[in-house]
Write a protein that holds these residues in place. Structure first.
Motif, PDB file in Angstrom:
ATOM      1  N   VAL A  17       0.861  -1.185   0.000  1.00  0.00           N
ATOM      2  CA  VAL A  17       0.000   0.000   0.000  1.00  0.00           C
ATOM      3  C   VAL A  17       0.896   1.234   0.000  1.00  0.00           C
ATOM      4  O   VAL A  17       1.856   1.311   0.772  1.00  0.00           O
ATOM      5  CB  VAL A  17      -0.926   0.003   1.239  1.00  0.00           C
ATOM      6  N   PHE A  18       0.571   2.184  -0.875  1.00  0.00           N
ATOM      7  CA  PHE A  18       1.347   3.424  -0.969  1.00  0.00           C
ATOM      8  C   PHE A  18       0.462   4.575  -0.512  1.00  0.00           C
ATOM      9  O   PHE A  18      -0.586   4.839  -1.099  1.00  0.00           O
ATOM     10  CB  PHE A  18       1.821   3.634  -2.410  1.00  0.00           C
ATOM     11  N   ASP A  19       0.888   5.276   0.527  1.00  0.00           N
ATOM     12  CA  ASP A  19       0.136   6.403   1.078  1.00  0.00           C
ATOM     13  C   ASP A  19       0.680   7.701   0.484  1.00  0.00           C
ATOM     14  O   ASP A  19       1.740   8.189   0.868  1.00  0.00           O
ATOM     15  CB  ASP A  19       0.254   6.415   2.603  1.00  0.00           C
ATOM     16  N   ARG A  20      -0.046   8.269  -0.460  1.00  0.00           N
ATOM     17  CA  ARG A  20       0.394   9.488  -1.153  1.00  0.00           C
ATOM     18  C   ARG A  20       0.476  10.692  -0.212  1.00  0.00           C
ATOM     19  O   ARG A  20       1.283  11.585  -0.410  1.00  0.00           O
ATOM     20  CB  ARG A  20      -0.580   9.835  -2.277  1.00  0.00           C
ATOM     21  N   ARG A  21      -0.391  10.726   0.786  1.00  0.00           N
ATOM     22  CA  ARG A  21      -0.429  11.883   1.692  1.00  0.00           C
ATOM     23  C   ARG A  21       0.888  12.089   2.418  1.00  0.00           C
ATOM     24  O   ARG A  21       1.309  13.222   2.640  1.00  0.00           O
ATOM     25  CB  ARG A  21      -1.556  11.713   2.699  1.00  0.00           C
ATOM     26  N   MET A  22       1.560  11.009   2.784  1.00  0.00           N
ATOM     27  CA  MET A  22       2.830  11.142   3.510  1.00  0.00           C
ATOM     28  C   MET A  22       3.901  11.798   2.638  1.00  0.00           C
ATOM     29  O   MET A  22       4.679  12.615   3.121  1.00  0.00           O
ATOM     30  CB  MET A  22       3.305   9.784   4.000  1.00  0.00           C
ATOM     31  N   VAL A  23       3.919  11.424   1.353  1.00  0.00           N
ATOM     32  CA  VAL A  23       4.906  12.019   0.444  1.00  0.00           C
ATOM     33  C   VAL A  23       4.562  13.480   0.181  1.00  0.00           C
ATOM     34  O   VAL A  23       5.442  14.339   0.174  1.00  0.00           O
ATOM     35  CB  VAL A  23       4.991  11.212  -0.866  1.00  0.00           C
ATOM     36  N   ARG A  24       3.300  13.780  -0.005  1.00  0.00           N
ATOM     37  CA  ARG A  24       2.906  15.179  -0.225  1.00  0.00           C
ATOM     38  C   ARG A  24       3.201  16.034   1.003  1.00  0.00           C
ATOM     39  O   ARG A  24       3.622  17.181   0.886  1.00  0.00           O
ATOM     40  CB  ARG A  24       1.438  15.266  -0.607  1.00  0.00           C
ATOM     41  N   GLN A  25       3.002  15.491   2.195  1.00  0.00           N
ATOM     42  CA  GLN A  25       3.345  16.221   3.415  1.00  0.00           C
ATOM     43  C   GLN A  25       4.847  16.494   3.483  1.00  0.00           C
ATOM     44  O   GLN A  25       5.274  17.551   3.958  1.00  0.00           O
ATOM     45  CB  GLN A  25       2.895  15.444   4.644  1.00  0.00           C
ATOM     46  N   ALA A  26       5.650  15.542   3.000  1.00  0.00           N
ATOM     47  CA  ALA A  26       7.101  15.756   2.966  1.00  0.00           C
ATOM     48  C   ALA A  26       7.451  16.900   2.020  1.00  0.00           C
ATOM     49  O   ALA A  26       8.322  17.723   2.318  1.00  0.00           O
ATOM     50  CB  ALA A  26       7.814  14.479   2.544  1.00  0.00           C
ATOM     51  N   PHE A  27       6.781  16.980   0.869  1.00  0.00           N
ATOM     52  CA  PHE A  27       7.036  18.076  -0.061  1.00  0.00           C
ATOM     53  C   PHE A  27       6.634  19.417   0.549  1.00  0.00           C
ATOM     54  O   PHE A  27       7.303  20.431   0.330  1.00  0.00           O
ATOM     55  CB  PHE A  27       6.320  17.850  -1.389  1.00  0.00           C
ATOM     56  N   ILE A  28       5.567  19.445   1.315  1.00  0.00           N
ATOM     57  CA  ILE A  28       5.165  20.684   1.990  1.00  0.00           C
ATOM     58  C   ILE A  28       6.218  21.090   3.015  1.00  0.00           C
ATOM     59  O   ILE A  28       6.608  22.258   3.107  1.00  0.00           O
ATOM     60  CB  ILE A  28       3.779  20.507   2.643  1.00  0.00           C
ATOM     61  N   LEU A 158       9.195   8.297   1.673  1.00  0.00           N
ATOM     62  CA  LEU A 158       8.931   7.137   0.818  1.00  0.00           C
ATOM     63  C   LEU A 158       8.941   5.853   1.636  1.00  0.00           C
ATOM     64  O   LEU A 158       8.129   4.955   1.415  1.00  0.00           O
ATOM     65  CB  LEU A 158       9.955   7.063  -0.310  1.00  0.00           C
ATOM     66  N   ARG A 159       9.851   5.758   2.582  1.00  0.00           N
ATOM     67  CA  ARG A 159       9.936   4.571   3.433  1.00  0.00           C
ATOM     68  C   ARG A 159       8.663   4.425   4.278  1.00  0.00           C
ATOM     69  O   ARG A 159       8.138   3.320   4.444  1.00  0.00           O
ATOM     70  CB  ARG A 159      11.170   4.672   4.335  1.00  0.00           C
ATOM     71  N   ARG A 160       8.153   5.532   4.801  1.00  0.00           N
ATOM     72  CA  ARG A 160       6.931   5.487   5.615  1.00  0.00           C
ATOM     73  C   ARG A 160       5.689   5.259   4.762  1.00  0.00           C
ATOM     74  O   ARG A 160       4.718   4.666   5.208  1.00  0.00           O
ATOM     75  CB  ARG A 160       6.762   6.782   6.406  1.00  0.00           C
ATOM     76  N   ALA A 161       5.705   5.777   3.519  1.00  0.00           N
ATOM     77  CA  ALA A 161       4.528   5.688   2.650  1.00  0.00           C
ATOM     78  C   ALA A 161       4.317   4.279   2.105  1.00  0.00           C
ATOM     79  O   ALA A 161       3.183   3.892   1.822  1.00  0.00           O
ATOM     80  CB  ALA A 161       4.644   6.676   1.507  1.00  0.00           C
ATOM     81  N   LEU A 162       5.385   3.510   1.935  1.00  0.00           N
ATOM     82  CA  LEU A 162       5.269   2.138   1.444  1.00  0.00           C
ATOM     83  C   LEU A 162       5.135   1.194   2.636  1.00  0.00           C
ATOM     84  O   LEU A 162       6.016   1.137   3.487  1.00  0.00           O
ATOM     85  CB  LEU A 162       6.490   1.758   0.619  1.00  0.00           C
ATOM     86  N   ARG A 163       4.048   0.472   2.669  1.00  0.00           N
ATOM     87  CA  ARG A 163       3.880  -0.497   3.755  1.00  0.00           C
ATOM     88  C   ARG A 163       3.094  -1.669   3.202  1.00  0.00           C
ATOM     89  O   ARG A 163       2.385  -1.561   2.203  1.00  0.00           O
ATOM     90  CB  ARG A 163       3.184   0.124   4.948  1.00  0.00           C
ATOM     91  N   THR A 164       3.201  -2.796   3.880  1.00  0.00           N
ATOM     92  CA  THR A 164       2.447  -3.963   3.455  1.00  0.00           C
ATOM     93  C   THR A 164       1.006  -3.817   3.905  1.00  0.00           C
ATOM     94  O   THR A 164       0.699  -3.063   4.840  1.00  0.00           O
ATOM     95  CB  THR A 164       3.067  -5.256   4.033  1.00  0.00           C
ATOM     96  N   GLU A 165       0.135  -4.535   3.276  1.00  0.00           N
ATOM     97  CA  GLU A 165      -1.292  -4.380   3.529  1.00  0.00           C
ATOM     98  C   GLU A 165      -1.680  -4.787   4.946  1.00  0.00           C
ATOM     99  O   GLU A 165      -2.574  -4.224   5.540  1.00  0.00           O
ATOM    100  CB  GLU A 165      -2.072  -5.215   2.519  1.00  0.00           C
ATOM    101  N   GLY A 166      -0.973  -5.719   5.540  1.00  0.00           N
ATOM    102  CA  GLY A 166      -1.327  -6.193   6.876  1.00  0.00           C
ATOM    103  C   GLY A 166      -0.901  -5.267   7.996  1.00  0.00           C
ATOM    104  O   GLY A 166      -1.431  -5.299   9.100  1.00  0.00           O
ATOM    105  N   SER A 167       0.055  -4.367   7.759  1.00  0.00           N
ATOM    106  CA  SER A 167       0.565  -3.529   8.864  1.00  0.00           C
ATOM    107  C   SER A 167       0.023  -2.132   8.846  1.00  0.00           C
ATOM    108  O   SER A 167      -0.610  -1.644   8.040  1.00  0.00           O
ATOM    109  CB  SER A 167       2.085  -3.438   8.801  1.00  0.00           C
TER     110      SER A 167
END
Length: 167
Positions: A17-28, A158-167
Motif C-alpha cells: 500500500v502506498f500512502d500518497r499523503r505522507m509524500v505530499r506532506q514531505a514536499f510541503i 517514501l519509506r513510511r509511505a510504502l507499507r504492506t497491507e497487513g501492517s
C-alpha cells in the motif's frame, strides 16, 4: 538542474500500500524549509554589492518567495514542490511597477542603455557598463545548502509511505 530531479518507478503488487499523503506532506515540509532559508539569505538590510545576495529594503522580494505543491490530477501525481520568488499559490505575483520579473533583473543584471542600440550612454569615463550588476542567486544557494536534508526527508517519507497491507 539534473541533481534536483528524482524519478522512481516500481511495480505495485497486491500486498503493498502506498500512502500518497505522507509524500505530499514531505514536499510541503521541504517547501517550508527552503522558503525560510531563502528568506533568511536576503534578510540583510544593507545595500547589496555585485555578487552578494540581494538586500532587503522594503521586504517585497522576501515576501514574494513562496512554495507550491500542486494537486494530483489524472495526468500528474502531484509529487513536486515549486519554490520561487513571485510564487503565490502557483500564480505569479509581479513585484515591480513595470510588470517585469524583478528577480531576473537581480540575477542577470541590467546593462546601461539595454533598450537602446547606441553605446554612448556609459559616460565619459566608460564606467562598468552595468546599471544593476548581477547579484548572487540566493535560490540556488538555498537549494545547495538543503540538498542532503531534502534527500533524507524524501527517503524517509517514501519509506513510511510504502507499507504492506497487513501492517
Amino acid at each position: 538542474m539534473a541533481d534536483g530531479y528524482l524519478h522512481i518507478d516500481f511495480q505495485q503488487s497486491g500486498n503493498v500500500v502506498f500512502d500518497r499523503r505522507m509524500v505530499r506532506q514531505a514536499f510541503i515540509k521541504i517547501g517550508q524549509q527552503h522558503l525560510s532559508v531563502a528568506r533568511r539569505l536576503i534578510a540583510s538590510r544593507d545595500r547589496s554589492q555585485p555578487g552578494q545576495n540581494p538586500g532587503s529594503e522594503s521586504g517585497q522580494l522576501s515576501g514574494s518567495i513562496g512554495f507550491y505543491v500542486p494537486n494530483a490530477t489524472s495526468r500528474r501525481p502531484g509529487f513536486m514542490v515549486r519554490i520561487a520568488p513571485n510564487q503565490k499559490r502557483g500564480r505569479g505575483k509581479t513585484a515591480s511597477i513595470t510588470g517585469d520579473y524583478y528577480p531576473a533583473f537581480l540575477m542577470h543584471g541590467v546593462k546601461r542603455g539595454a533598450r537602446r542600440q547606441r553605446r554612448h550612454n556609459r559616460g565619459a569615463s566608460g564606467g562598468s557598463g552595468w546599471r544593476i550588476a548581477p547579484r548572487n542567486n540566493f535560490m540556488n544557494e538555498s537549494l545547495e545548502h538543503l540538498a542532503p536534508w531534502t534527500r533524507y526527508v524524501l527517503a524517509q517519507a517514501l519509506r513510511r509511505a510504502l507499507r504492506t497491507e497487513g501492517s
